[in-house]
Design a protein around this motif. Sequence first.
Motif, short mmCIF file in Angstrom:
data_model
loop_
_atom_site.label_atom_id
_atom_site.label_comp_id
_atom_site.label_asym_id
_atom_site.label_seq_id
_atom_site.Cartn_x
_atom_site.Cartn_y
_atom_site.Cartn_z
N UNK A 114 0.83 -1.21 0.00
CA UNK A 114 0.00 0.00 0.00
C UNK A 114 0.86 1.26 0.00
N UNK A 115 2.06 1.19 0.61
CA UNK A 115 2.90 2.38 0.66
C UNK A 115 3.43 2.78 -0.71
N UNK A 154 1.68 3.15 5.81
CA UNK A 154 1.28 3.97 4.67
C UNK A 154 1.36 5.45 5.06
N UNK A 187 -6.13 16.51 3.87
CA UNK A 187 -4.87 16.13 3.19
C UNK A 187 -4.84 14.61 3.01
N UNK A 188 -4.38 14.15 1.87
CA UNK A 188 -4.39 12.71 1.54
C UNK A 188 -3.86 11.88 2.70
N UNK A 189 -4.62 10.83 3.05
CA UNK A 189 -4.15 9.95 4.11
C UNK A 189 -4.45 8.49 3.76
N UNK A 190 -3.76 7.59 4.43
CA UNK A 190 -3.89 6.17 4.15
C UNK A 190 -5.31 5.69 4.42
N UNK A 191 -5.79 4.81 3.55
CA UNK A 191 -7.16 4.27 3.64
C UNK A 191 -7.10 2.77 3.93
N UNK A 192 -8.02 2.29 4.77
CA UNK A 192 -8.05 0.86 5.09
C UNK A 192 -9.22 0.18 4.39
N UNK A 209 -0.28 5.74 8.51
CA UNK A 209 -1.24 4.68 8.83
C UNK A 209 -0.47 3.40 9.12
N UNK A 223 -5.19 3.52 -2.08
CA UNK A 223 -4.42 3.37 -0.84
C UNK A 223 -4.39 4.66 -0.03
N UNK A 224 -4.55 5.79 -0.71
CA UNK A 224 -4.66 7.06 0.00
C UNK A 224 -5.85 7.81 -0.58
N UNK A 263 1.35 2.65 -3.30
CA UNK A 263 0.15 2.99 -4.05
C UNK A 263 -0.54 1.78 -4.64
N UNK A 286 -0.06 12.30 7.94
CA UNK A 286 -0.38 11.11 8.73
C UNK A 286 0.54 9.94 8.38
N UNK A 305 1.44 -3.09 7.13
CA UNK A 305 1.52 -1.99 6.17
C UNK A 305 1.80 -0.69 6.91
#
Lengths: 313, 220
Positions: A50-51, B50, A255-260, B57, A281-282, A53, B55, B48
């Motif tokens: 995910x990091x 991220x 601001x774009x952040x990681x999504x689960x 995650x 992913x974000x 993308x 932020x 993960x």
Amino acid sequence: MTAPDETGTASGTVRPDARAPGSTDGAATLTVVRAGALTTVQDGGRTGWAHLGVARAGALDEPARLLANRLLGNDPGAAVLETTMTGCAVRADRDMVAVVGGAVCRVTVDGRPAAWGAPVRVPAGAVLDAGPALSGVRGCLAFDGGGLLPEPVLGSRSADLLSGLGPPPLHDGDELPVGRAPERGVPALPVAAPWPGAPAVLVLPVRLGPRDAWFTPGALRTLFTAAYRVSAQSNRIGLRTEGPALARVRDGELPSEGMVLGAVQVPPDGRPVVFLNDHPTTGGYPVVGVVAAPALAAAAQAAPGTPVRFVPA
Amino acid sequence: MARPAPVRVLPAGREALLVELDSAEAAEAFHAEVVRRRARGDLPGVREVVPGARTVLLDGLAGSSDADRGRLARALESWTVEPLHRAEGPRTEIRVVYDGPDLAEVAGMWGVAPQEVAALHSATAFRVAFCGFAPGFGYLTGLPEHLHVPRRATPRTRVPAGAVALAGPYTGVYPRPSPGGWRLVGRMEDPDRLWDPAREPAALLAPGTRVRFVPVEAHG
């Protein structure tokens, strides 16, 4: 999970008759006779990237994929076909045993009725047809011998429709490599397989956060009390809903952040979207809460129009 | 110096925690700290990591209890985070032909002549803060604030692979053709380098990578 080498004795197996075990060189070939509206190759998914993308992808109805593979003595990671509403039809160049599960449908082998949700023999050259969904949305076609074997990308054979990784969605006439017939045949499992049905009401347990503070108290009450329905705009990226909009206390972009997986994201129109396996992913819209992953298999089988209830988890 | 960074740890379901920082710089420093500690084996169970704009995650905490995540959240809040070392991390150079369709417009916003955009942009030490949008698309920070430009009002329906683009505090390079609303100042000579699943890492612009753009002349 049942490992392939736990699979019973010769007397307890369903073995295709017309071939000697181990006589197949390399992979066999599966030809797509009828691709259906959207049929993709899916395994357990592509986690851990995910990091960079990369979405996780993988079967939306993961319990169905696992059960189908288990019924065939496949490794739990084996790749299957995931169909959408209209089913699909395939033909293999070897005798095989297949399972059609997930969404309930009519199954035929060269036009003759065959079992749904249980191993069926498909002779070389015969057409296995999984018909349109009678209930549910995503069908699962699994094949003995380790399932489908397209080239893995980052450790997974899954198609990722958001980013285009993995094998593309099937078209009529496509050919896919499938494992050679297992030497020991397919185990005859004594269990009656518990396929979950399509939900009459999709109940989604939600834990609030991380961005519940972006919404009014009234919006949170609405989320947990209002009648939503599954939107026809839903896809492998997200289950979209129709229903009352959730009002925000904060405007502007996040601001774009990681999504689960399972994130309940609320875009500007206020209607919650539940992120499924191909989710980005974000993202920049606030996530009011998260649906626990085990509840998402039912989301994969909820047809457009199905009532949705978000409940506190 | 050795004070815990001001962080808020927010819940994100049963398998994740979202760590929110006060600034982009603090988020990059916190991400670097997570990566360091994870490499030492201090964060077992985190599948993960991220990074985002403000932020980090931590996802994939499968099988964790509420109490487990509560302990991890308190630990994260108590961390002493080293300041970001912009001189650390893998380094890469990207050769760019600065001839993008928005070059003159960006020059106007910067108050410089169009031919100076390449010099200003390529003089900047960039760092990949986070990825998203598409596999291998990195959000690069480092551009000084007076050079930030807004996105286009109307996104383009198709931006070619390799387009070097600006929006807000970020620079990015499109790994494949896609719609896009960023302002295009140039094109990468060899965009196939951006994404290669057979390479480790698959993304040329992975988080933490330091990037320099090198102006080159167009061929032919």
